[in-house]
Design an enzyme around this catalytic site. Structure first.
Site, PDB file in Angstrom:
ATOM      1  N   SER A  91     -28.844  -4.649 -43.513  1.00 29.18           N
ATOM      2  CA  SER A  91     -28.737  -5.009 -42.312  1.00 29.18           C
ATOM      3  C   SER A  91     -27.407  -4.696 -41.491  1.00 29.18           C
ATOM      4  CB  SER A  91     -28.220  -6.634 -42.398  1.00 29.18           C
ATOM      5  OG  SER A  91     -26.768  -5.443 -43.184  1.00 29.18           O
TER       6      SER A  91
ATOM      7  N   ASP B 186     -33.068  -6.964 -32.616  1.00 30.29           N
ATOM      8  CA  ASP B 186     -33.708  -8.125 -32.312  1.00 30.29           C
ATOM      9  C   ASP B 186     -32.347  -8.870 -31.373  1.00 30.29           C
ATOM     10  OD1 ASP B 186     -33.107 -11.149 -32.191  1.00 30.29           O
ATOM     11  OD2 ASP B 186     -32.775 -10.988 -34.592  1.00 30.29           O
TER      12      ASP B 186
ATOM     13  N   GLU C  97     -37.746  -8.932 -31.981  1.00 33.24           N
ATOM     14  CA  GLU C  97     -37.941  -9.553 -32.165  1.00 33.24           C
ATOM     15  C   GLU C  97     -38.057 -10.361 -30.169  1.00 33.24           C
ATOM     16  OE1 GLU C  97     -36.627 -13.424 -34.234  1.00 33.24           O
ATOM     17  OE2 GLU C  97     -36.734 -11.764 -35.474  1.00 33.24           O
TER      18      GLU C  97
ATOM     19  N   ASP D 215     -32.708  -3.855 -40.583  1.00 38.34           N
ATOM     20  CA  ASP D 215     -33.399  -4.889 -40.484  1.00 38.34           C
ATOM     21  C   ASP D 215     -32.517  -5.744 -39.659  1.00 38.34           C
ATOM     22  OD1 ASP D 215     -35.145  -7.018 -40.652  1.00 38.34           O
ATOM     23  OD2 ASP D 215     -34.204  -8.120 -42.401  1.00 38.34           O
ATOM     24  N   HIS D 216     -33.043  -6.588 -38.232  1.00 40.42           N
ATOM     25  CA  HIS D 216     -32.347  -6.746 -37.183  1.00 40.42           C
ATOM     26  C   HIS D 216     -30.987  -6.381 -36.430  1.00 40.42           C
ATOM     27  CE1 HIS D 216     -34.332 -10.807 -37.401  1.00 40.42           C
ATOM     28  NE2 HIS D 216     -34.932 -10.630 -38.628  1.00 40.42           N
TER      29      HIS D 216
END
Length: 141
Positions: free
Chosen positions: A49, A102, A132, A80-81
């Site tokens: 993250s 994201d 996203e 991730d994100h």
């Protein structure tokens, strides 16, 4: 064997298998995951993250790259994100082979614009991009 997400998921789709993803926050967890995937001959996605990435800086990323280079098991290192453009670019520079931007909290047009900027930088380095672009509801936040 280090590869990007697009390459790995193409093979997984063609052969009909799933690829596990593990959030890696320490060398100990990295070693345990890599030992197991080597034994099982299973491809793996090593995720992090933005908060973890900001905390561990580049040292753990270098360990992930090193572990991937010691095996013939396919390995993807994925942010991730990713919370902002600068974080994603820093991840690419650190050696991630896949990133997610994201920007779903921003207006849709801004989200698209940031995603395009990320793609331009990432694809120059052969890094896969996930984005996203919308939302699927709320999680209580």
């Amino acid at each position: 064997m280090l590869m990007n997400m697009k390459e790995l998921l193409k093979v997984a789709d063609e052969k009909g298998f799933a690829v596990p993803a593990f959030n890696i926050g320490s060398d100990q967890l990295l070693k345990a995951v890599m030992q197991q995937v080597k034994e099982m001959k299973s491809p793996v996605i090593l995720e992090m993250s933005p908060d973890e990435f900001n905390f561990v800086e580049n040292s753990l990323i270098q360990s992930m790259i090193y572990e991937a280079s010691k095996t013939d098991v396919p390995v993807v290192i994925h942010l991730d994100h990713g919370d902002k453009y600068e974080t994603v670019v820093r991840a690419i520079q650190a050696g991630f082979t896949s990133v997610m931007i994201d920007a779903s909290k921003l207006p849709y047009e801004e989200n698209i614009a940031i995603t395009q900027k990320v793609c331009e930088v990432a694809h120059l380095a052969n890094v896969s991009v996930e984005s996203e672009l919308g939302t699927i509801g709320t999680t209580g936040n």
